[in-house]
Write a protein that holds these residues in place. Structure first.
Motif, PDB file in Angstrom:
ATOM      1  N   ALA A  45       8.806  -3.497  -6.158  1.00 39.96           N
ATOM      2  CA  ALA A  45       7.888  -2.352  -6.225  1.00 39.96           C
ATOM      3  C   ALA A  45       6.841  -2.771  -7.248  1.00 39.96           C
ATOM      4  CB  ALA A  45       8.603  -1.082  -6.657  1.00 39.96           C
ATOM      5  N   PRO A  46       5.741  -3.346  -6.792  1.00 38.50           N
ATOM      6  CA  PRO A  46       4.762  -3.902  -7.739  1.00 38.50           C
ATOM      7  C   PRO A  46       4.250  -2.838  -8.698  1.00 38.50           C
ATOM      8  CG  PRO A  46       4.234  -4.510  -5.480  1.00 38.50           C
ATOM      9  CD  PRO A  46       5.320  -3.487  -5.401  1.00 38.50           C
ATOM     10  N   ASP A  47       3.821  -3.303  -9.853  1.00 31.78           N
ATOM     11  CA  ASP A  47       3.204  -2.386 -10.821  1.00 31.78           C
ATOM     12  C   ASP A  47       1.928  -1.808 -10.222  1.00 31.78           C
ATOM     13  OD1 ASP A  47       5.050  -2.887 -12.836  1.00 31.78           O
ATOM     14  OD2 ASP A  47       3.955  -4.654 -13.527  1.00 31.78           O
ATOM     15  N   ARG A  48       1.675  -0.559 -10.548  1.00 26.59           N
ATOM     16  CA  ARG A  48       0.370  -0.015 -10.182  1.00 26.59           C
ATOM     17  C   ARG A  48      -0.703  -0.783 -10.952  1.00 26.59           C
ATOM     18  NH1 ARG A  48       0.428   5.243  -7.916  1.00 26.59           N
ATOM     19  NH2 ARG A  48       2.513   6.096  -7.744  1.00 26.59           N
ATOM     20  N   PRO A  49      -1.925  -0.770 -10.426  1.00 24.74           N
ATOM     21  CA  PRO A  49      -2.952  -1.600 -11.074  1.00 24.74           C
ATOM     22  C   PRO A  49      -3.224  -1.243 -12.528  1.00 24.74           C
ATOM     23  CG  PRO A  49      -3.695  -0.872  -8.922  1.00 24.74           C
ATOM     24  CD  PRO A  49      -2.406  -0.151  -9.189  1.00 24.74           C
ATOM     25  N   ASP A  50      -2.930  -0.003 -12.915  1.00 30.51           N
ATOM     26  CA  ASP A  50      -3.252   0.379 -14.289  1.00 30.51           C
ATOM     27  C   ASP A  50      -2.003   0.578 -15.142  1.00 30.51           C
ATOM     28  OD1 ASP A  50      -2.222   2.590 -13.135  1.00 30.51           O
ATOM     29  OD2 ASP A  50      -3.628   3.997 -14.034  1.00 30.51           O
ATOM     30  N   THR A  51      -0.856   0.126 -14.660  1.00 34.85           N
ATOM     31  CA  THR A  51       0.369   0.304 -15.439  1.00 34.85           C
ATOM     32  C   THR A  51       0.428  -0.715 -16.554  1.00 34.85           C
ATOM     33  OG1 THR A  51       1.560   1.178 -13.556  1.00 34.85           O
ATOM     34  CG2 THR A  51       2.870   0.281 -15.352  1.00 34.85           C
ATOM     35  N   PHE A  52       0.590  -0.219 -17.745  1.00 38.56           N
ATOM     36  CA  PHE A  52       0.574  -1.135 -18.874  1.00 38.56           C
ATOM     37  C   PHE A  52       1.944  -1.737 -19.141  1.00 38.56           C
ATOM     38  CE2 PHE A  52      -0.418  -2.822 -22.988  1.00 38.56           C
ATOM     39  CZ  PHE A  52      -1.720  -3.234 -22.792  1.00 38.56           C
ATOM     40  N   GLY A 109       3.253   0.584  -7.035  1.00 42.81           N
ATOM     41  CA  GLY A 109       4.021   1.825  -7.046  1.00 42.81           C
ATOM     42  C   GLY A 109       4.779   2.100  -5.764  1.00 42.81           C
ATOM     43  N   GLN A 110       4.820   1.131  -4.842  1.00 39.48           N
ATOM     44  CA  GLN A 110       5.562   1.342  -3.597  1.00 39.48           C
ATOM     45  C   GLN A 110       6.607   0.246  -3.423  1.00 39.48           C
ATOM     46  OE1 GLN A 110       3.179   2.523  -0.035  1.00 39.48           O
ATOM     47  NE2 GLN A 110       1.461   1.932  -1.306  1.00 39.48           N
ATOM     48  N   LEU A 130      -0.511  -7.725  -4.787  1.00 38.97           N
ATOM     49  CA  LEU A 130       0.553  -6.730  -4.590  1.00 38.97           C
ATOM     50  C   LEU A 130       0.250  -5.455  -5.349  1.00 38.97           C
ATOM     51  CD1 LEU A 130       3.656  -9.086  -4.686  1.00 38.97           C
ATOM     52  CD2 LEU A 130       2.919  -7.657  -2.779  1.00 38.97           C
ATOM     53  N   SER A 131      -0.262  -5.614  -6.546  1.00 37.92           N
ATOM     54  CA  SER A 131      -0.531  -4.451  -7.374  1.00 37.92           C
ATOM     55  C   SER A 131      -1.635  -3.585  -6.762  1.00 37.92           C
ATOM     56  CB  SER A 131      -0.923  -4.937  -8.767  1.00 37.92           C
ATOM     57  OG  SER A 131      -0.921  -3.898  -9.683  1.00 37.92           O
TER      58      SER A 131
END
Lengths: 181, 378
Positions: free
Chosen positions: B369-376, B328-329, B322-323
C-alpha cells in the motif's frame, strides 16, 4: 553467517508551512513540476526529507504459501510487530479465535485496541533459506493500508540489525544490515 | 459584531474587483485580498472558545461543500468522500465527540480533503458559473480541509482559513460573509451568556438554519436534484482496475508483457526523481565539506547498491510512480528496471490475485500500500 543489506529509502516532500506570519498554508501544489524543479535552495528547512526504513518480507499465509510484502517497516522504537487484522483476514491468514485488548500509548494518546497473537513464518526475500517465526500482533486498529510494522519483540532472537549511515553512491542516506545470529 | 465595511474596503463585491482568469484558479485567490478584510479576523476568533471556533469553521465549510460535487461531477468517490468526511469530522469535534480516524494521525481527514482540493484543481473543471455566480470546487475542498484542521490543531488561523476559502468557493462572497457574521455573533453571544469554556461542546445545530437569510441561488442550484441522472464518474481506464484484471495478470505473469502494461512515467514523476537525486547530491556535498566523508561523489542514477537491487534512479522512480498513482491503496505489482506494472488494485482484488496464482507463478508479485504522495512518515 548469512547477511544482507538494504538501502534506506528517502524522498523529498513539501510540508505546508504553518509558521506564524508565513503565507497561508494552501494544500494545493503550485505548478507541481515547476516547484519540483526549483533551485536546490528550496531544500532549506522545514524538514523535507522523509526517510523510510523499509525492507521486503515474505509471509507464509498458509502452509507453503508465501506472500511477498513489498515493504515492512523496521521500527526499533516499537516493542511489538504489528500487522493489520483486516489485511491478514483478506489474505487468508488464519487469526486465532481468541482476541484480547491492548492499551497502547501512541503519539496521539492512549488507545485500546483489539489484537490477536500469532507466530507467523516469515523470511526476507534476500535470504529465503533463513525463515523465522515472527511473533505478530494483528490489530483491528491497524488499517490495511498501513505497512506491517516490525518491532523488537523476538526479531532479535534471530537477527542483528544495524542502521548504517555510511555513504554509498547508491544509498546516499545509508542502509540497514541484517545479520543472522 | 458590526457588519459595516472596514475603511478602505470597496463596497463592490470582491469578484468585481479584479478580472478573473478561468485558467489560473490560484490567481483568483491572490488577487482577492478584500475577502480577508471582510471576515471576522483571527483576533476576533480568539475571543471564541475553542470548540466554538471549530463549529464556526465547520459551518462555513458545510455551506460550500455541495459545490465540490456539483462542479466536479466526475470526481472520484474517494475525493468526494474525503470532503464530506472532513466537514463531518469538524462538526463532530465541535460537538465534543470522539471521532475515530484511520491511523494514528488525527489530521488524516484534513489531509485527505487537502488532497481532494489538489485533485479538483488538477481536474481543470472546478471554477465554473452557477446561477450567475463564479464558484469553485477547489476552494470548497480547501474550506473542508481547513475546518478539519481546526478540529485537530484548534488554531484560530485554520478557522479563519475555512471561512476565507468558503467565501472564495462561493463567488457570491456577500451571502457567505453575511452568514459567517451571523455564526460569529451567535457563538459569541451564546458563549458569553452560558459561560462556555474551551471544553464546552458546541453542536452546529444551535446556529439555526444554514442560511440565516435566504438561501443563495447558487446553493439551491448546487443542491437541486438533477432531472437527469447525475453524470456517472468516468470509468477508470487503467487496465489493472478493470473487472478483467485477473486475465491481464495471467497474461503478464505468463511472460507476455507489453510496454503499455507499465504505469506511464509522467513529467511530475520525473521531476520528483530529479529533485530527490539533486537533494542527495547536495547532501553528500555538505557532508564532504563538513569533513564527515573523505571524498565527495556524484549521485549516479544508474548506480546499484548491490547486484540484487534496482538502480537508484529506477528505485526512486518506482516509488513515486506507485505513490502518485496508488498512494494509500492496497495493490499487487511487479517492479523492475523498466518501471512498475500494477496487477490488482484494492485489498479484495489483491487477495483474489493471491488466490488465483500459485507462488511459483507470482513470486515476483509484491503486495503493498504505497505511501500517499504527501505522507511524511510515522
Amino acid at each position: 553467517m548469512p547477511w544482507f543489506r538494504h538501502p534506506i529509502h528517502y524522498r523529498l516532500l513539501d510540508p505546508a508551512n504553518t509558521t506564524p506570519g508565513a503565507a497561508r498554508p494552501l494544500f494545493s501544489e503550485e505548478s507541481a513540476v515547476q516547484v519540483l524543479l526549483a533551485p536546490t535552495a528550496l531544500f532549506a528547512a522545514p524538514i523535507r526529507m522523509s526517510l523510510r526504513a523499509y525492507v521486503p518480507l515474505e509471509v507464509e499465509f498458509a502452509p507453503q504459501q508465501w506472500l511477498s510484502s513489498r515493504r515492512v517497516m523496521i521500527d526499533s522504537g516499537a516493542g511489538l510487530s504489528t500487522f493489520s487484522a483486516e489485511w491478514a483476514r483478506e489474505f487468508g491468514i488464519a487469526l486465532p479465535p481468541r482476541s484480547c485488548r491492548l492499551q497502547l500509548d501512541t503519539a496521539t494518546g492512549r488507545v485500546s485496541v483489539t489484537v490477536y497473537d500469532l507466530d507467523l513464518n516469515v523470511r526476507f526475500p534476500r535470504l529465503r533459506d533463513c525463515p523465522f517465526s515472527l511473533a505478530v500482533v494483528f490489530s483491528e486498529a491497524h488499517p490495511p493500508t498501513t505497512p506491517p510494522l516490525i518491532g523488537l519483540h523476538n526479531l532479535l532472537n534471530y537477527w542483528r540489525f544495524t542502521f548504517d549511515g555510511s555513504f554509498d553512491p547508491a544509498a546516499a542516506m545509508g542502509h540497514m544490515r541484517f545479520d543472522t545470529l | 459584531m458590526s457588519r459595516a465595511p472596514k475603511p478602505g474596503v470597496p463596497a463592490r463585491p470582491f469578484w468585481e474587483l479584479e478580472p478573473v482568469s478561468t485558467d489560473a484558479i490560484r490567481s483568483d485567490h491572490v488577487t482577492l485580498p478584500s475577502v480577508e478584510d471582510q471576515l471576522p479576523s483571527m483576533g476576533d476568533l480568539l475571543t471564541l472558545p475553542r470548540l466554538a471556533r471549530v463549529a464556526y469553521a465547520a459551518r462555513a465549510a458545510r455551506r460550500v461543500q455541495p459545490l465540490f460535487e456539483k462542479l466536479w461531477p466526475s470526481a472520484p468517490p474517494r475525493e468526494v468522500e474525503a470532503v464530506r468526511t472532513a466537514v463531518s469530522f469538524a462538526e463532530q469535534i465541535a460537538e465534543g465527540k470522539s471521532v475515530a480516524v484511520p491511523g494514528p494521525d488525527r489530521s488524516f481527514p484534513a489531509r485527505a480533503a487537502g488532497l481532494a482540493a489538489n485533485a479538483a484543481r488538477r481536474s481543470g473543471t472546478t471554477l465554473l458559473t452557477l446561477a450567475g455566480i463564479r464558484v469553485s470546487a477547489y476552494s470548497a475542498a480547501e474550506a473542508a480541509a481547513h475546518a478539519a484542521y481546526a478540529g485537530v490543531i484548534f488554531d484560530a488561523e485554520f478557522a479563519f482559513n475555512a471561512t476565507y476559502h468558503a467565501a472564495l468557493a462561493a463567488g457570491d462572497g456577500a451571502t457567505v460573509i453575511e452568514a459567517v457574521y451571523h455564526d460569529f455573533d451567535s457563538l459569541h453571544q451564546t458563549g458569553s451568556r452560558l459561560r462556555w469554556t474551551d471544553e464546552t461542546p458546541v453542536p452546529v445545530s444551535i446556529l439555526g438554519p444554514l442560511w440565516p437569510q435566504t438561501e443563495p441561488d447558487w446553493w439551491r442550484e448546487a443542491n437541486r436534484t438533477e432531472p437527469n441522472p447525475r453524470p456517472q464518474p468516468k470509468p477508470d481506464l487503467r487496465p489493472e482496475t478493470r473487472p478483467d484484471f485477473l486475465d491481464r495478470a495471467k497474461r503478464i505473469l505468463g511472460g507476455d508483457i507489453r510496454p503499455d502494461d507499465y504505469l506511464p512515467v509522467t513529467q511530475e514523476v520525473e521531476a520528483h526523481v530529479t529533485r530527490d537525486l539533486a537533494f542527495a547530491g547536495e547532501h553528500v556535498q555538505k557532508q564532504f565539506e563538513a569533513g564527515r566523508i573523505p571524498a565527495a561523489f556524484e549521485i549516479d542514477p544508474n548506480a546499484r547498491f548491490d547486484e540484487f537491487g534496482l538502480t537508484v534512479g529506477a528505485k526512486q522512480r518506482n516509488e513515486w510512480l506507485l505513490s502518485l498513482y496508488y498512494g494509500g491503496q492496497n495493490i499487487a505489482c511487479i517492479e523492475n528496471e523498466h518501471g512498475v506494472i500494477v496487477l490488482a488494485v484494492g485489498l479484495k482484488n489483491s487477495a483474489k490475485l493471491l488466490d488465483a496464482f500459485p507462488y511459483e507463478q507470482r513470486k515476483d508479485v509484491q503486495f503493498d500500500a504505497p505511501d500517499r504522495p504527501d505522507t511524511f512518515g510515522w
